[in-house]
Every structure is written in structure tokens, then in C-alpha cells.
Design a protein around this motif. Sequence first.
Motif, PDB file in Angstrom:
ATOM      1  N   MET A   1       0.835  -1.199   0.000  1.00  0.00           N
ATOM      2  CA  MET A   1       0.000   0.000   0.000  1.00  0.00           C
ATOM      3  C   MET A   1       0.872   1.252   0.000  1.00  0.00           C
ATOM      4  N   ARG A   2       0.555   2.208  -0.833  1.00  0.00           N
ATOM      5  CA  ARG A   2       1.325   3.432  -0.939  1.00  0.00           C
ATOM      6  C   ARG A   2       0.696   4.570  -0.136  1.00  0.00           C
ATOM      7  N   ILE A   3       1.517   5.584   0.148  1.00  0.00           N
ATOM      8  CA  ILE A   3       1.056   6.760   0.884  1.00  0.00           C
ATOM      9  C   ILE A   3       1.371   8.003   0.056  1.00  0.00           C
ATOM     10  N   ASP A   4       0.384   8.850  -0.127  1.00  0.00           N
ATOM     11  CA  ASP A   4       0.589  10.155  -0.757  1.00  0.00           C
ATOM     12  C   ASP A   4       0.908  11.141   0.363  1.00  0.00           C
ATOM     13  N   ALA A   5       2.137  11.625   0.379  1.00  0.00           N
ATOM     14  CA  ALA A   5       2.611  12.424   1.516  1.00  0.00           C
ATOM     15  C   ALA A   5       2.342  13.909   1.395  1.00  0.00           C
ATOM     16  N   HIS A   6       1.626  14.330   0.346  1.00  0.00           N
ATOM     17  CA  HIS A   6       1.367  15.774   0.220  1.00  0.00           C
ATOM     18  C   HIS A   6       0.198  16.014  -0.731  1.00  0.00           C
ATOM     19  N   HIS A   7      -0.957  16.306  -0.157  1.00  0.00           N
ATOM     20  CA  HIS A   7      -2.108  16.699  -0.983  1.00  0.00           C
ATOM     21  C   HIS A   7      -3.013  17.604  -0.164  1.00  0.00           C
ATOM     22  N   HIS A   8      -4.019  18.149  -0.836  1.00  0.00           N
ATOM     23  CA  HIS A   8      -4.956  19.074  -0.196  1.00  0.00           C
ATOM     24  C   HIS A   8      -6.387  18.606  -0.460  1.00  0.00           C
ATOM     25  N   LEU A   9      -7.277  19.018   0.406  1.00  0.00           N
ATOM     26  CA  LEU A   9      -8.726  18.836   0.234  1.00  0.00           C
ATOM     27  C   LEU A   9      -9.377  20.148   0.649  1.00  0.00           C
ATOM     28  N   TRP A  10     -10.563  20.426   0.084  1.00  0.00           N
ATOM     29  CA  TRP A  10     -11.298  21.584   0.582  1.00  0.00           C
ATOM     30  C   TRP A  10     -12.781  21.480   0.262  1.00  0.00           C
ATOM     31  N   ASP A  11     -13.551  21.961   1.213  1.00  0.00           N
ATOM     32  CA  ASP A  11     -15.001  22.099   1.083  1.00  0.00           C
ATOM     33  C   ASP A  11     -15.275  23.592   1.237  1.00  0.00           C
ATOM     34  N   LEU A  12     -15.613  24.249   0.141  1.00  0.00           N
ATOM     35  CA  LEU A  12     -15.734  25.700   0.155  1.00  0.00           C
ATOM     36  C   LEU A  12     -16.925  26.194   0.964  1.00  0.00           C
ATOM     37  N   SER A  13     -17.847  25.294   1.299  1.00  0.00           N
ATOM     38  CA  SER A  13     -18.965  25.687   2.148  1.00  0.00           C
ATOM     39  C   SER A  13     -18.643  25.526   3.624  1.00  0.00           C
ATOM     40  N   ALA A  14     -17.548  24.820   3.929  1.00  0.00           N
ATOM     41  CA  ALA A  14     -17.189  24.559   5.323  1.00  0.00           C
ATOM     42  C   ALA A  14     -16.056  25.459   5.811  1.00  0.00           C
ATOM     43  N   VAL A  15     -15.117  25.776   4.919  1.00  0.00           N
ATOM     44  CA  VAL A  15     -13.939  26.564   5.285  1.00  0.00           C
ATOM     45  C   VAL A  15     -13.691  27.599   4.190  1.00  0.00           C
ATOM     46  N   HIS A  16     -13.328  28.815   4.602  1.00  0.00           N
ATOM     47  CA  HIS A  16     -13.062  29.888   3.635  1.00  0.00           C
ATOM     48  C   HIS A  16     -11.581  29.938   3.275  1.00  0.00           C
ATOM     49  N   TYR A  17     -11.313  29.836   1.977  1.00  0.00           N
ATOM     50  CA  TYR A  17      -9.945  29.955   1.446  1.00  0.00           C
ATOM     51  C   TYR A  17      -9.923  31.174   0.524  1.00  0.00           C
ATOM     52  N   PRO A  18      -9.362  32.285   0.965  1.00  0.00           N
ATOM     53  CA  PRO A  18      -9.398  33.511   0.153  1.00  0.00           C
ATOM     54  C   PRO A  18      -8.885  33.313  -1.268  1.00  0.00           C
ATOM     55  N   SER A 283       7.381   8.047   4.366  1.00  0.00           N
ATOM     56  CA  SER A 283       6.257   8.828   4.891  1.00  0.00           C
ATOM     57  C   SER A 283       5.550   8.097   6.031  1.00  0.00           C
ATOM     58  N   GLU A 284       5.514   6.779   5.962  1.00  0.00           N
ATOM     59  CA  GLU A 284       4.896   6.015   7.050  1.00  0.00           C
ATOM     60  C   GLU A 284       5.646   6.263   8.357  1.00  0.00           C
ATOM     61  N   ARG A 285       6.966   6.263   8.285  1.00  0.00           N
ATOM     62  CA  ARG A 285       7.773   6.506   9.486  1.00  0.00           C
ATOM     63  C   ARG A 285       7.718   7.970   9.913  1.00  0.00           C
ATOM     64  N   PHE A 286       7.892   8.865   8.942  1.00  0.00           N
ATOM     65  CA  PHE A 286       7.982  10.293   9.266  1.00  0.00           C
ATOM     66  C   PHE A 286       6.696  10.811   9.903  1.00  0.00           C
ATOM     67  N   TYR A 287       5.560  10.451   9.303  1.00  0.00           N
ATOM     68  CA  TYR A 287       4.272  10.969   9.779  1.00  0.00           C
ATOM     69  C   TYR A 287       3.541  10.013  10.728  1.00  0.00           C
ATOM     70  N   ARG A 288       4.206   8.917  11.101  1.00  0.00           N
ATOM     71  CA  ARG A 288       3.636   7.960  12.068  1.00  0.00           C
ATOM     72  C   ARG A 288       2.237   7.524  11.633  1.00  0.00           C
ATOM     73  N   ILE A 289       2.171   6.981  10.435  1.00  0.00           N
ATOM     74  CA  ILE A 289       0.892   6.553   9.861  1.00  0.00           C
ATOM     75  C   ILE A 289       0.677   5.079  10.135  1.00  0.00           C
ATOM     76  N   GLU A 290      -0.484   4.742  10.663  1.00  0.00           N
ATOM     77  CA  GLU A 290      -0.831   3.347  10.943  1.00  0.00           C
ATOM     78  C   GLU A 290      -1.611   2.813   9.747  1.00  0.00           C
ATOM     79  N   LEU A 291      -0.943   2.012   8.938  1.00  0.00           N
ATOM     80  CA  LEU A 291      -1.571   1.466   7.736  1.00  0.00           C
ATOM     81  C   LEU A 291      -2.412   0.247   8.080  1.00  0.00           C
TER      82      LEU A 291
END
Length: 294
Positions: A1-18, A283-291
Motif C-alpha cells: 500500500m502506498r502513501i501520498d505524503a502531500h495533498h490538499h482537500l477543501w469544502d468551500l462551504s465549510a472553510v473559507h480559502y481567500p 512517509s509512514e515513518r515520518f508521519y507515524r501513519i498506521e496502515l
Amino acid sequence: MRIDAHHHLWDLSAVHYPWLTEKGIVRFFGDPSSIQRDYLLPEFRADAEAMGFGASVHIQVGAADPWAEAQWVQSVADQFPDWPLVQVAFCDLTSDNLDAQLDRLQTLTSVRGVRQIIGRAPGEDASTGTNALLEDPKFLTGLKQLGARGLSFDLQLLPDLMGQTANILALAPETRIALCHAGSPYDRTPQGLRRWADELTALSNLPHVFCKLSGLGMFDHDWNAESVSPIVSTCLSQFGADRCMFGSNFPVDSLTSTYRETVSRHETLIPGSMLDDVFRGTSERFYRIELRRN
């Protein structure tokens, strides 16, 4: 199993991003109009799972209220327990109430670290004063507090600032650092890449600094595997596979390539013996991700 160590998500109705509501402004990474819409985990997950990913790291992305963003990301992690999702939240390391901010962030089980951007693109952050962080002694104090709390720091800056930043990071050896976007090599001429590689050594010589192979299309909108090959090979040579990790930088990098193209181009450039570390282990080690493992 792979890990994507850098991405974004956003819900424009929940949080304002100028920056996601400003229309008609072209950014250094391209015209953002196509991503000025909700980008939620199911959409990201569909692309990522198709390429063998099963966990990821969400990186803060310029919310007007960073605490609201961090809480929202936590709610997403709670809603989708079958997708291990951790986050790097925003915090001002020079703030007078830093302890209180970090106390609050650490009530969220998904928080692994903090990002406070030093440099995005030439001129942009110099004009906003972000570069001045390096001159503030509180910044170093804040970095040390992160390490004492077991939190990491995601470092986004320009090659021009690497030497000065490395001098500061050397004084906070207990704080693990993730260099975003390979240090933003914005000058892709042969001379520019040589300068970037030379400056990068100041950071790669520090054992607590790690490197993300991410965001490689932001300064080259027509990028391909061949064009970024010198960047990937330099990072792997200087840091080693055990200090390099892959990140898609989606949906920002969707402006220049599909998710499949982004992953496939990296796959062709990373030796087979290094693939597992770059796409999972580091990334599993760095970010302490439990796969989830069967």
C-alpha cells in the motif's frame, strides 16, 4: 500500500480559502479556475487508489481560519476511518500564544505537524513579509517546541533561502523537517538547477531534514519525466530513499497533469530498490501513519 505524503482537500462551504474565491488571478502554479470548487476525499481517493495508494497526508492550504481547516480535516479523517488520513496544520511559530495554539492542535488525533510557508515563488513572499520569519528568533524557538512535542515541520521555501534556513534548522535537531516540493527549483535552466542542487546540500547534510518529491509541475507547466529527471535524481542522491517521499500535490498539480501521469512519471525515475521507501516507507515513518494491513 502506498502513501501520498502531500495533498490538499477543501469544502468551500465549510472553510473559507481567500485564494480559492479570488477570480481571474493567475498564480505562479497556473490558472486556478478549474480547482476553485470543492475537492473532497472521495474524488482524491478514486484517483489515488487506482495507483495503489491507501493512505495520505493532508497539508494546510491557506484557509482564512486555520483552526477551522484543521477541525474540518479531522472530521474527514473521522468520517473515513478506512482511509488513514493525517494532517499538517498551520501554526504561526512566532506567535505569543504558540503553546496554546499547539495545545489545541494536539487535541486533534490526525495532527502530525505544522507548516508555515517561508517562500512560494520569487518575489511573492518577499512582498508579503513571509521571508522575515527567518530573522525572527521566535521562529527558532517555535521549531524547538515542535520537536519537544513530537511534531514535525513542513518546510516550503525557495533555493535562495536554503543556506540561511539550514543554519536555523541545525539549531533544532530534534524537530523532523519535511522539505516540500524538492525545495521549489523554479529556475529550470541547467545553471538554475546546478545552483539549486548546490544550495540543497545545506539542507540534505542535516540528518533530520527529509525531502518530498512533489509539486514538480508548479514551475514547469509542460513538465514530463525527462524534464524533472535531474531534480528527482539529485534528491535521491543527496537524501537517499529513506529520506525521500512522494507527494502528488493534488489538486494543485492537476493543473499540469493527471494523477496517473504524476505517479507514472515518478515511477519511471525512481530505481526499483527505492520505490517502496519513496512511495510508502519514508512517509509512514515520518508521519507515524498506521496502515491497514491484511
